[in-house]
Write a protein that holds these residues in place. Structure first.
Motif, PDB file in Angstrom:
ATOM      1  N   TYR A 142      -3.958  12.605 -10.750  1.00  0.00           N
ATOM      2  CA  TYR A 142      -2.720  11.833 -10.622  1.00  0.00           C
ATOM      3  C   TYR A 142      -2.733  10.942  -9.389  1.00  0.00           C
ATOM      4  N   GLU A 143      -3.594  11.258  -8.420  1.00  0.00           N
ATOM      5  CA  GLU A 143      -3.761  10.373  -7.264  1.00  0.00           C
ATOM      6  C   GLU A 143      -5.055   9.568  -7.362  1.00  0.00           C
ATOM      7  N   ALA A 144      -5.576   9.514  -8.582  1.00  0.00           N
ATOM      8  CA  ALA A 144      -6.831   8.802  -8.842  1.00  0.00           C
ATOM      9  C   ALA A 144      -7.949   9.366  -7.969  1.00  0.00           C
ATOM     10  N   LYS A 145      -8.854   8.511  -7.533  1.00  0.00           N
ATOM     11  CA  LYS A 145      -9.990   8.952  -6.725  1.00  0.00           C
ATOM     12  C   LYS A 145      -9.873   8.476  -5.278  1.00  0.00           C
ATOM     13  N   GLY A 146      -8.651   8.219  -4.861  1.00  0.00           N
ATOM     14  CA  GLY A 146      -8.422   7.829  -3.471  1.00  0.00           C
ATOM     15  C   GLY A 146      -8.710   6.372  -3.180  1.00  0.00           C
ATOM     16  N   GLY A 147      -8.807   5.566  -4.233  1.00  0.00           N
ATOM     17  CA  GLY A 147      -9.070   4.144  -4.019  1.00  0.00           C
ATOM     18  C   GLY A 147      -7.793   3.365  -3.753  1.00  0.00           C
ATOM     19  N   GLU A 148      -7.947   2.086  -3.484  1.00  0.00           N
ATOM     20  CA  GLU A 148      -6.799   1.227  -3.220  1.00  0.00           C
ATOM     21  C   GLU A 148      -7.154  -0.220  -3.519  1.00  0.00           C
ATOM     22  N   PHE A 149      -6.111  -1.059  -3.542  1.00  0.00           N
ATOM     23  CA  PHE A 149      -6.322  -2.462  -3.888  1.00  0.00           C
ATOM     24  C   PHE A 149      -5.602  -3.412  -2.925  1.00  0.00           C
ATOM     25  N   GLU A 150      -5.144  -2.889  -1.787  1.00  0.00           N
ATOM     26  CA  GLU A 150      -4.523  -3.715  -0.749  1.00  0.00           C
ATOM     27  C   GLU A 150      -5.292  -3.519   0.546  1.00  0.00           C
ATOM     28  N   PHE A 151      -5.708  -4.647   1.150  1.00  0.00           N
ATOM     29  CA  PHE A 151      -6.600  -4.574   2.305  1.00  0.00           C
ATOM     30  C   PHE A 151      -6.082  -5.484   3.413  1.00  0.00           C
ATOM     31  N   VAL A 152      -5.878  -4.885   4.576  1.00  0.00           N
ATOM     32  CA  VAL A 152      -5.348  -5.621   5.730  1.00  0.00           C
ATOM     33  C   VAL A 152      -6.485  -6.377   6.412  1.00  0.00           C
ATOM     34  N   ILE A 153      -6.271  -7.653   6.654  1.00  0.00           N
ATOM     35  CA  ILE A 153      -7.272  -8.477   7.330  1.00  0.00           C
ATOM     36  C   ILE A 153      -7.295  -8.121   8.813  1.00  0.00           C
ATOM     37  N   ASP A 154      -8.461  -7.763   9.318  1.00  0.00           N
ATOM     38  CA  ASP A 154      -8.592  -7.361  10.720  1.00  0.00           C
ATOM     39  C   ASP A 154      -9.179  -8.485  11.570  1.00  0.00           C
ATOM     40  N   SER A 155     -10.252  -9.114  11.077  1.00  0.00           N
ATOM     41  CA  SER A 155     -10.845 -10.233  11.817  1.00  0.00           C
ATOM     42  C   SER A 155     -11.526 -11.169  10.830  1.00  0.00           C
ATOM     43  N   ILE A 156     -11.681 -12.416  11.254  1.00  0.00           N
ATOM     44  CA  ILE A 156     -12.180 -13.457  10.353  1.00  0.00           C
ATOM     45  C   ILE A 156     -13.284 -14.241  11.035  1.00  0.00           C
ATOM     46  N   ALA A 157     -14.417 -14.385  10.362  1.00  0.00           N
ATOM     47  CA  ALA A 157     -15.482 -15.291  10.768  1.00  0.00           C
ATOM     48  C   ALA A 157     -15.945 -16.045   9.533  1.00  0.00           C
ATOM     49  N   ASP A 158     -16.752 -17.055   9.738  1.00  0.00           N
ATOM     50  CA  ASP A 158     -17.148 -17.896   8.615  1.00  0.00           C
ATOM     51  C   ASP A 158     -17.940 -17.118   7.567  1.00  0.00           C
ATOM     52  N   ASP A 159     -18.753 -16.149   8.002  1.00  0.00           N
ATOM     53  CA  ASP A 159     -19.602 -15.425   7.054  1.00  0.00           C
ATOM     54  C   ASP A 159     -19.229 -13.955   6.922  1.00  0.00           C
ATOM     55  N   GLN A 160     -18.148 -13.519   7.560  1.00  0.00           N
ATOM     56  CA  GLN A 160     -17.745 -12.120   7.457  1.00  0.00           C
ATOM     57  C   GLN A 160     -16.253 -11.967   7.735  1.00  0.00           C
ATOM     58  N   ILE A 161     -15.594 -11.194   6.873  1.00  0.00           N
ATOM     59  CA  ILE A 161     -14.191 -10.838   7.066  1.00  0.00           C
ATOM     60  C   ILE A 161     -14.121  -9.318   7.141  1.00  0.00           C
ATOM     61  N   VAL A 162     -13.562  -8.809   8.213  1.00  0.00           N
ATOM     62  CA  VAL A 162     -13.408  -7.365   8.380  1.00  0.00           C
ATOM     63  C   VAL A 162     -12.001  -6.980   7.917  1.00  0.00           C
ATOM     64  N   LEU A 163     -11.935  -5.950   7.059  1.00  0.00           N
ATOM     65  CA  LEU A 163     -10.665  -5.484   6.536  1.00  0.00           C
ATOM     66  C   LEU A 163     -10.579  -3.971   6.706  1.00  0.00           C
ATOM     67  N   TYR A 164      -9.391  -3.428   6.453  1.00  0.00           N
ATOM     68  CA  TYR A 164      -9.292  -1.978   6.334  1.00  0.00           C
ATOM     69  C   TYR A 164      -8.288  -1.650   5.236  1.00  0.00           C
ATOM     70  N   GLY A 165      -8.524  -0.510   4.579  1.00  0.00           N
ATOM     71  CA  GLY A 165      -7.649  -0.103   3.497  1.00  0.00           C
ATOM     72  C   GLY A 165      -6.252   0.191   3.999  1.00  0.00           C
ATOM     73  N   LYS A 166      -5.267  -0.293   3.282  1.00  0.00           N
ATOM     74  CA  LYS A 166      -3.881  -0.119   3.715  1.00  0.00           C
ATOM     75  C   LYS A 166      -3.487   1.352   3.730  1.00  0.00           C
ATOM     76  N   LYS A 167      -4.018   2.155   2.789  1.00  0.00           N
ATOM     77  CA  LYS A 167      -3.699   3.587   2.736  1.00  0.00           C
ATOM     78  C   LYS A 167      -4.714   4.433   3.497  1.00  0.00           C
ATOM     79  N   THR A 168      -5.979   4.210   3.243  1.00  0.00           N
ATOM     80  CA  THR A 168      -7.006   5.080   3.830  1.00  0.00           C
ATOM     81  C   THR A 168      -7.342   4.715   5.259  1.00  0.00           C
ATOM     82  N   ARG A 169      -7.119   3.461   5.628  1.00  0.00           N
ATOM     83  CA  ARG A 169      -7.517   2.896   6.924  1.00  0.00           C
ATOM     84  C   ARG A 169      -9.034   2.818   7.053  1.00  0.00           C
TER      85      ARG A 169
END
Length: 430
Positions: free
Chosen positions: A127-154
């Motif tokens: 009922y809680e699936a496999k702990g995945g998620e589909f919302e990701f907070v943008i942490d830092s931005i570069a031309d060839d890399q974007i760092v994110l973290y999961g909104k629920k799992t962090r």
């Protein structure tokens, strides 16, 4: 010499200084915070669309990192993302995405995508699936890399710009997956180390003379990348190339490129994940048999048994240390609004069990080249199961939870919902 000012004069001076600082800060930013946020979200969308070959998305579901990492390959336009999995060839799905504001820029995939939502889609047994998620907070931005973290799992995740076609990336990744090692030995940071991989959960346990380190990883087109940097001796390592020919791991982290580890492949007494794949004879009820197949689910490291019926498949788990498989009661589908279960059954007394630990352990014969597996109840003191049954569970007109034996012929095995006295799985040579 500047005299000390106290009391009201000191407070006034602090206010004047604070006012000056805030004024300088406001002057520094020509836009309001809300305007800067909108511009950041627009910049991210423009950046995502700008990648000729798309992006690799290094994704880690579950707070406990139970499945290790997985790389999705994404190509963005202004509204949609076309998603593939680097370990699943010839399978892509397109769905919508958007940038939203939730105390910062958030990349959201809010319409269903079978690959991207695999870990976040609940079921009757998860009922809680496999702990995945589909919302990701943008942490830092570069031309060839974007760092994110999961909104629920962090959990920290990465979008990295691809420099070659997605098909090339996927082909190289699958080759590494199919030829990967069980263990390694070597020197890291002046310390002799041994490591053992669990390729199902994509985890590594590293032993040194003074410490044990556990980490998880994801497969890439060149090798593997660990979730966390590992500090061993005087080295900090995270990224390794893998050569299937020499079975060696070579560090790619700056300053530690001279670290090479010797891989040790699975031997004749040890089953690799890929060794389970193939066709089998399921023998039961004396002389009866059914031809079934086992395939590897590369997404979550499970094994899929198919062939009992065209209407459903079964998920198997396995013990990496023993090579044994496990078959538990599980939901296998829906039929006319009723939930269909594959359940354990005890011939002695006609008991039906839905509990996860009312399972079968399917013990390997320790022969890698002619593998066979014998069924036995995992917990015979509590659940003396010897058979399996297909049942439907539903709520009747009186509001009571009711079970009925499946009677639709399309769901049955050799025209029966009962697989009586299950004996063994034997791999066929074909």
């Amino acid at each position: 010499h500047i005299p000390s000012l106290g009391g009201a004069w000191g407070g006034l001076l602090c206010l004047l200084l604070l006012s000056s600082c805030l004024k300088d800060q406001d002057d520094y930013f020509s836009e309001s915070p809300s305007e800067r946020l909108v511009n950041t979200m627009q910049h991210v969308k423009q950046l995502l669309r700008s990648a000729e070959y798309g992006w690799e998305f290094e994704y880690y579901p579950d707070r406990d990192l139970s499945y290790g990492g997985l790389v999705y390959i994404m190509k963005f336009d202004s509204l949609t993302a076309t998603v593939a999995c680097s370990l699943v060839p010839d399978s892509t799905y397109t769905s919508y995405y958007k940038m939203t504001n939730d105390n910062g820029p958030v990349l959201t995939f809010d319409t269903y995508n079978p690959l991207l939502h695999y870990f976040s889609t609940p079921s009757a047994t998860e009922y809680e699936a496999k702990g995945g998620e589909f919302e990701f907070v943008i942490d830092s931005i570069a031309d060839d890399q974007i760092v994110l973290y999961g909104k629920k799992t962090r959990n920290t995740m990465y979008l990295r710009r691809l420099t070659a076609p997605a098909d090339d990336y996927s082909a190289k990744t699958i080759r590494i997956f199919d030829n990967f090692i069980e263990r390694f030995t070597g020197t890291i940071g002046g310390i002799e180390t041994e490591g053992k991989f669990n390729l199902s959960s994509k985890r590594l346990v590293v032993a040194t003379p003074t410490d044990t380190i556990t980490n998880c990883f994801t497969y890439t087109d060149y090798g593997i990348r660990f979730y966390r940097p590992m500090h061993i001796g005087n080295a900090t390592v995270q990224t390794f190339a893998f050569d299937p020919e020499t079975q060696q791991l070579t560090c790619l982290d700056k300053g530690y490129e001279n670290i090479t580890l010797q891989g040790i492949p699975f031997d004749e007494q040890t089953m690799a994940l890929k060794d389970y794949a193939g066709n089998y004879a399921l023998r039961y009820d004396g002389t009866k048999s059914a031809r079934v197949s086992i395939t590897v689910n590369r997404i979550d490291g499970s094994l899929i048994l198919s062939g009992l019926s065209p209407m459903y498949n079964l998920q198997l788990t396995y013990d990496y240390d023993t090579g044994d498989l496990k078959l538990s009661p599980q939901v296998v589908g829906e039929y006319n609004g009723r939930t269909v279960y594959f359940v354990s059954y005890g011939s002695d007394g006609g008991h039906v069990w839905l509990a996860d630990d009312a399972s079968f352990t399917i013990k390997w014969n320790k022969n890698k080249y002619y593998p066979a597996f014998n069924f036995q109840a995992t917990n015979p003191q509590l659940y003396n199961c010897d058979s399996a049954l297909l049942v439907m569970v539903y709520t009747n007109e009186e509001g009571q939870l009711t079970a009925a034996v499946m009677d639709d012929g399309a769901w049955l095995t050799n025209n029966s919902p009962l697989i009586q006295n299950i004996r063994s799985l034997t791999k066929l040579r074909n």
